[in-house]
Design an enzyme around this catalytic site. Structure first.
Site, PDB file in Angstrom:
ATOM      1  CG  ASP A  90     -76.427  40.172 -42.172  1.00  0.00           C
ATOM      2  OD1 ASP A  90     -77.536  39.813 -42.595  1.00  0.00           O
ATOM      3  OD2 ASP A  90     -75.778  41.112 -42.668  1.00  0.00           O
ATOM      4  CE  LYS A 146     -78.189  36.156 -49.350  1.00  0.00           C
ATOM      5  NZ  LYS A 146     -79.101  35.037 -49.636  1.00  0.00           N
ATOM      6  CG  MET A 195     -67.787  38.632 -49.164  1.00  0.00           C
ATOM      7  SD  MET A 195     -69.437  38.908 -49.834  1.00  0.00           S
ATOM      8  CE  MET A 195     -69.229  40.495 -50.675  1.00  0.00           C
TER       9      MET A 195
END
Length: 236
Positions: free
Chosen positions: A37, A58, A168
């Site tokens: 990642d 991502k 997030m």
């Protein structure tokens, strides 16, 4: 007939290389290829110097590799190598899109296993020395995110829980604060914001919910927000 190797979905933990599990570190040292990642650090990748490294990261809000392409790269790697590690930030089974990757792996009859990692919420609680639960104050915790699949609208409802932890959450801070205030949460509800959790550039901010409504312009790295009465500073 294609003979596939085995795939391990390994949780890298919150960021610091020494917070990966012993099993995860051992699998990295044995891997022939590692698909990693965007938030995986260079220190973490130093644990697998023998492996072919493939970036499949991502990042929220940034142009990045589509999930179907990542799935296919995992399948292609398993067709070429015997020991494949898909290294995922945090824990693979929590906001890690493990369901989509496991479906792709299993649809090809590929042997796979999952190695858990320390999820960011637990690492953030540890860094801030602020338990997510407190006797007599908070006995329930909800982890949530506003982001959804590309073809679905973002989630706007909030879970009803004593302590809320938003993954997030940097770009959603204003919306989250306004939603909570509209639901009747007191303006002085304690909030802890952890940026770049567990890393050398980690920052911890403490503020009331009313200030969260102004946003988090000072934060540029990945953000996790912990909200609720349990986040109040301890009385000494």
């Amino acid at each position: 007939m294609t003979i596939y190797g085995k795939v391990w979905l390994v949780g890298a933990g919150p960021g610091a290389a020494d917070l990966i599990t012993v099993r995860g570190a051992r699998l990295l040292a044995e891997a022939e290829v590692v698909l990693y990642d965007a938030l995986v650090t260079e220190d973490m990748l130093a644990l697998c110097p023998q492996a072919v490294l493939i970036a499949v990261g991502k990042r929220c809000g940034l142009r990045s590799m589509a999930q179907p392409i990542i799935n296919q790269q995992i399948i292609d790697a398993a067709a070429k190598y015997r020991r494949v590690v898909r290294l995922k930030g945090g824990d693979p089974m929590l906001f890690g899109r493990a369901d989509e990757e496991l479906r792709a792996i299993e649809s090809h009859g590929i042997e796979c296993a999952v190695v858990p990692g320390i999820t960011a919420a637990l690492a953030a609680a540890a860094s801030s020395k602020q338990p997510l639960t407190r006797r007599g104050i908070a006995r329930s915790v909800a982890f949530f995110t506003s982001s959804t699949a590309p073809d679905m609208p973002d989630q706007t409802t909030l879970p009803a829980c004593d302590t809320l932890v938003q993954y997030m959450g940097g770009r959603e801070a204003v919306k989250t604060a306004r939603n909570l205030l509209a639901l009747g949460h007191p303006p002085d509800t304690p909030v802890i914001v952890v940026e770049n959790c567990s890393r050398a550039d980690e920052h911890i901010y403490r503020l009331p919910l009313s200030q969260l409504e102004d946003g988090l312009a000072k934060c540029s790295g990945p953000v996790l927000m912990m909200i609720g009465a349990a986040m109040a500073a301890r009385e000494v």
